[in-house]
Design an enzyme around this catalytic site. Sequence first.
Site, short mmCIF file in Angstrom:
data_model
loop_
_atom_site.label_atom_id
_atom_site.label_comp_id
_atom_site.label_asym_id
_atom_site.label_seq_id
_atom_site.Cartn_x
_atom_site.Cartn_y
_atom_site.Cartn_z
CG ASN A 1 -2.50 -2.22 7.66
OD1 ASN A 1 -2.91 -1.96 8.78
ND2 ASN A 1 -1.61 -1.48 7.04
NE ARG B 1 -8.72 5.83 -12.28
CZ ARG B 1 -7.69 5.75 -11.43
NH1 ARG B 1 -7.76 4.94 -10.38
NH2 ARG B 1 -6.60 6.44 -11.61
CG MET C 1 -0.56 2.03 -3.13
SD MET C 1 -0.77 3.44 -2.03
CE MET C 1 0.28 2.95 -0.68
NE ARG C 2 -4.67 1.78 -10.23
CZ ARG C 2 -4.07 2.63 -11.06
NH1 ARG C 2 -2.89 3.09 -10.77
NH2 ARG C 2 -4.66 3.02 -12.16
CB ILE C 3 -8.17 6.76 -7.14
CG1 ILE C 3 -6.91 7.46 -6.64
CG2 ILE C 3 -9.44 7.55 -6.81
CD1 ILE C 3 -6.94 7.95 -5.23
CG LEU C 4 -11.45 1.65 -5.45
CD1 LEU C 4 -12.04 1.03 -4.19
CD2 LEU C 4 -11.28 0.61 -6.56
CG ASN D 1 -8.21 3.31 2.70
OD1 ASN D 1 -7.42 2.41 2.45
ND2 ASN D 1 -7.88 4.60 2.66
CG HIS E 1 -5.03 8.19 5.34
ND1 HIS E 1 -4.53 8.20 4.05
CD2 HIS E 1 -4.63 9.35 5.91
CE1 HIS E 1 -3.87 9.33 3.85
NE2 HIS E 1 -3.91 10.05 4.97
CB SER F 1 -7.88 7.61 9.96
OG SER F 1 -7.34 8.73 10.64
CB VAL G 1 -9.21 10.68 -2.23
CG1 VAL G 1 -8.05 9.94 -1.60
CG2 VAL G 1 -9.39 10.25 -3.68
CG ASP G 2 -7.54 9.48 2.00
OD1 ASP G 2 -6.45 9.96 1.64
OD2 ASP G 2 -7.81 8.26 1.95
C1 GRF Z 1 -0.24 1.56 5.37
O1 GRF Z 1 0.42 2.52 6.17
C2 GRF Z 1 -1.48 2.18 4.79
O2 GRF Z 1 -2.10 3.11 5.65
C3 GRF Z 1 -0.93 2.90 3.59
O3 GRF Z 1 0.09 2.05 3.07
C4 GRF Z 1 0.54 1.21 4.12
C5 GRF Z 1 0.25 -0.19 3.68
O4 GRF Z 1 1.05 -1.02 4.34
N1 GRF Z 1 -1.96 3.10 2.61
P1 GRF Z 1 0.81 -2.63 4.20
O5 GRF Z 1 0.83 -2.95 2.71
O6 GRF Z 1 -0.50 -2.92 4.83
O7 GRF Z 1 1.98 -3.19 4.95
#
Ligand code: GRF
Length: 204
Positions: free
Chosen positions: A17, A68, A93-96, A110, A112, A144, A152-153
């Site tokens: 991404n 944290r 991958m960390r919760i803020l 973010n 998702h 999304s 979260v989300d």
């Molecule tokens: C994506 O699918 C994102 O939605 C999820 O983990 C993946 C991250 O992929 N949280 P990348 O690191 O952007 O390739």
Amino acid sequence: MTQKLNLAVLISGSGSNLQALIDACKAPDYPAQINIVISNRPDAYGLERAKKEGIPAIAIDHKDYTSRAAFEAALQNALEQHPVDLICLAGFMRILTAEFIEKWPHKIINTHPALLPKFGGKGMYGEHVHQAVLNAGETESGASIHYVIPEVDQGPLILQQSVPVRPNDTIETLSARVIDQEHIIYPRAVRLIAKEKLKQQKQA
Ligand code: GRF
């Protein structure tokens, strides 16, 4: 010269991404630029992607911090070294904590890999999301892009794109179909936000 919104991109892994955002920023009329990439994992391939483009990229390993709050203080300090108008979580991958999020009101987004609000929340990340979608017998899933709030989300949605779930889908085939859409709507969402925020800055 197009005015640019200053981005920080936070990653934990491959950074595909991030790569989509890097590629979008190459267009001269794209209204944003990436000033810093931060990963909580030193081995994240996304750091290589940034370095290849000459974008400042650092690892702040959460395992080096006893809390944290201490990790987030280091994160905040790193962010303050650059102009940042918008923080883009891209596979981060960390919760803020609410305290951190409050420092960046309406300035953290973010991606998702599901059609929120379904299949979101604690524990719903990566493969777990697609497994849950398949287990639920859903006929569609999707991607999304949303603002980040402490829950979260659950932040306000910015863009979504659905994809079909096919009968013989596996986690691999479904996740590939979904992430392809993330790569399209993430840069589109950043463009929308950048145009809005740059307009507000002009009027301020
Ligand atoms: C994506 O699918 C994102 O939605 C999820 O983990 C993946 C991250 O992929 N949280 P990348 O690191 O952007 O390739």
